[in-house]
Enzyme design. Structure first.
Site, PDB file in Angstrom:
ATOM      1  N   ASP A 112      49.941  34.297 138.619  1.00  0.00           N
ATOM      2  CA  ASP A 112      48.953  33.528 137.874  1.00  0.00           C
ATOM      3  C   ASP A 112      50.377  32.047 137.645  1.00  0.00           C
ATOM      4  O   ASP A 112      51.293  32.273 137.046  1.00  0.00           O
ATOM      5  CB  ASP A 112      49.166  34.375 137.016  1.00  0.00           C
ATOM      6  CG  ASP A 112      48.256  33.821 135.281  1.00  0.00           C
ATOM      7  OD1 ASP A 112      47.929  32.721 135.797  1.00  0.00           O
ATOM      8  OD2 ASP A 112      48.155  34.602 134.664  1.00  0.00           O
TER       9      ASP A 112
ATOM     10  N   ASP B 244      44.949  24.168 137.156  1.00  0.00           N
ATOM     11  CA  ASP B 244      45.073  24.966 136.668  1.00  0.00           C
ATOM     12  C   ASP B 244      45.034  26.347 137.602  1.00  0.00           C
ATOM     13  O   ASP B 244      43.602  26.241 138.090  1.00  0.00           O
ATOM     14  CB  ASP B 244      44.623  25.609 135.448  1.00  0.00           C
ATOM     15  CG  ASP B 244      44.412  27.526 135.268  1.00  0.00           C
ATOM     16  OD1 ASP B 244      45.673  27.793 135.679  1.00  0.00           O
ATOM     17  OD2 ASP B 244      42.780  28.085 134.715  1.00  0.00           O
TER      18      ASP B 244
END
Ligand SMILES: *[C@@H]1O[C@H](CO)[C@@H](O)[C@H](O)[C@H]1NC(C)=O
Ligand SMILES: *[C@@H]1O[C@H](CO)[C@@H](O)[C@H](O)[C@H]1NC(C)=O
Ligand SMILES: *[C@@H]1O[C@H](CO)[C@@H](O)[C@H](O)[C@H]1NC(C)=O
Length: 399
Positions: A95, A271
């Site tokens: 992540d 992202d």
């Protein structure tokens, strides 16, 4: 996912654009970690709901209330990471939007000769779940092994079915306030760099467009870039420190559709944990008008006819001094996966969605996975900049 933390550092708006593109020369040793994409959605509505929950979590300097529903992970990238001596393997979500590394969601933490219990509590809330437990030091086996990496060991977690935890490779400031008696927790990338294992404090991400539900279609490199994964030069822009976003990977860009202006110069984020491309409402509406797409109730995504698809023009992202064009094929959801989003096999759905009114979120766009599977991205902490480059798949017609 973004951790929702109470102590966000607000930095004055400091935008800058590198005057000339800089190329990071590949240097050894760097570490390449294969990334496996795991899809868990049954509707396009799930994807959109997740992406918007994630965007909202980014802007909120408040802890998620435990009564609020958790949005399930709909798409995750996982890698197998060893911890301890002897090494025990964990399947971790990789992540870029959070920075704590932790285990124990699925497989329980195995204490070995290298485990040191700090006794400090750790807890992190994400847009899509949370965990709490105790912070340990242990060896994380990436490349030559990171000694004394601070990791969380979950005693409780929610929203992480099917995985063991997270390898958090976002900016270190996102760890602020997450561990008792601790200011910030150095990330695995910080420690690889501090311990001299990698030559630069950066990570780079490569995805290949995929048309199957679960696929090892990505690669993460620590400490350098992999020149086999991109073409041409990397364009670097300085990270924009958006107020209210803390330290996410913010950039500024303008967007045109063909020669029609869609988005004026504004700030947003890149992202890996967002699936779609999100534009603030006015820009989204311009895109709808330009493409002729209509909202499809079944999937929650825009739908175009075959004739409209043939007439689609490039969606151009002007970043730094370079234009990165998403071809018409790159603007549609992979048709072989239509049945996974509640769509019909013959329909054509678009991957651009509505972020909501400008000012509702602390940024005006999110360049998510649909963008990143066509362009290589570099998150350069050492130089406070983000790099983008074309790849052999930029113009692929796989969708
Ligand atoms: C997939 O999502 C459903 C809810 O939509 C959830 O119940 C399930 O645990 C998830 N599975 C995995 C492997 O994440
Ligand atoms: C850590 O924090 C807890 C709670 O804030 C406190 O009780 C404890 O004394 C602290 N430990 C150390 C070593 O500072
Ligand atoms: C994609 O195609 C366009 C038009 O054919 C071309 O100008 C461009 O160089 C191609 N990009 C890549 C990365 O191959």
């Amino acid at each position: 996912m973004f951790p929702v933390i109470s102590l966000l550092t607000f930095v004055t708006l400091a935008l800058g654009v590198a005057t000339s593109p800089v190329v990071v020369v590949d240097r050894s040793p760097i570490l390449s970690l294969p990334l496996k994409r795991v899809n868990n959605f049954t509707s396009g509505h799930d994807i959109l709901a997740h992406d918007l929950a994630r965007a909202r979590a980014t802007g909120q300097p408040v802890k998620r209330q435990s009564s609020e529903p958790v949005t399930n992970q709909v798409v995750s990238y996982t890698a197998v990471v060893g911890v301890g001596a002897p090494s025990a393997e964990y399947d971790l979500i990789v992540d870029t939007g959070s920075s704590n590394t932790w285990v124990g969601a699925g497989k329980a933490y195995v204490r070995t000769s290298t485990s040191i219990n700090t006794g400090n509590r750790v807890s992190v809330s994400y847009g899509s779940g949370d965990f709490s437990g105790t912070e340990f030091f242990d060896t994380v086996n990436l490349l030559s092994g990171i000694n004394g990496q601070s990791i969380g060991v979950a005693s409780e977690s929610e929203g992480f079915e099917g995985v063991d935890g997270i390898l958090g490779i976002g900016p270190v400031d996102l760890t602020e306030g997450t561990v008792e008696n601790t200011t910030t927790v150095p990330t695995v990338t910080d420690n690889l760099f501090a311990q001299g294992t990698i030559p630069q404090n950066l990570v780079a991400v490569s995805f290949r467009p995929t048309t199957i539900s679960s696929d090892t279609n990505g690669e993460l490199t620590f400490g350098g870039t992999d020149s086999s994964k991109f073409t041409g030069e990397i364009t670097f822009v300085y990270v924009s420190c958006l107020p209210r976003v803390g330290d996410h990977w913010g950039i500024s860009q303008t967007v045109t559709y063909g020669s029609t202006s869609i988005l004026d110069n504004t700030d947003g984020i890149v992202d890996t944990g967002t699936t779609l491309i999100l534009f603030e409402e006015t820009a989204f509406e311009s895109y709808v008008t330009a493409t002729g797409g209509v909202m499809d109730e079944n999937t929650g995504l825009l739908r175009v006819t075959t004739a409209q698809f043939s007439a689609l023009q490039n969606l151009n992202f002007n970043i730094g001094s370079t234009t990165f064009s998403l071809t018409p094929n790159a603007q549609i959801f992979p048709r072989s996966l239509n049945r996974f989003i509640g769509g019909s096999a013959d329909n054509i759905y678009l991957i651009v969605a509505n972020l909501g009114p400008s000012g509702g979120e602390p940024f005006n766009f999110v360049n998510g996975y649909a963008f990143l599977e066509r362009f290589y991205s570099v998150y350069d902490t050492g130089n406070n900049r983000v790099g983008i480059a074309t790849t052999p798949f930029t113009n692929a017609t796989t969708n």
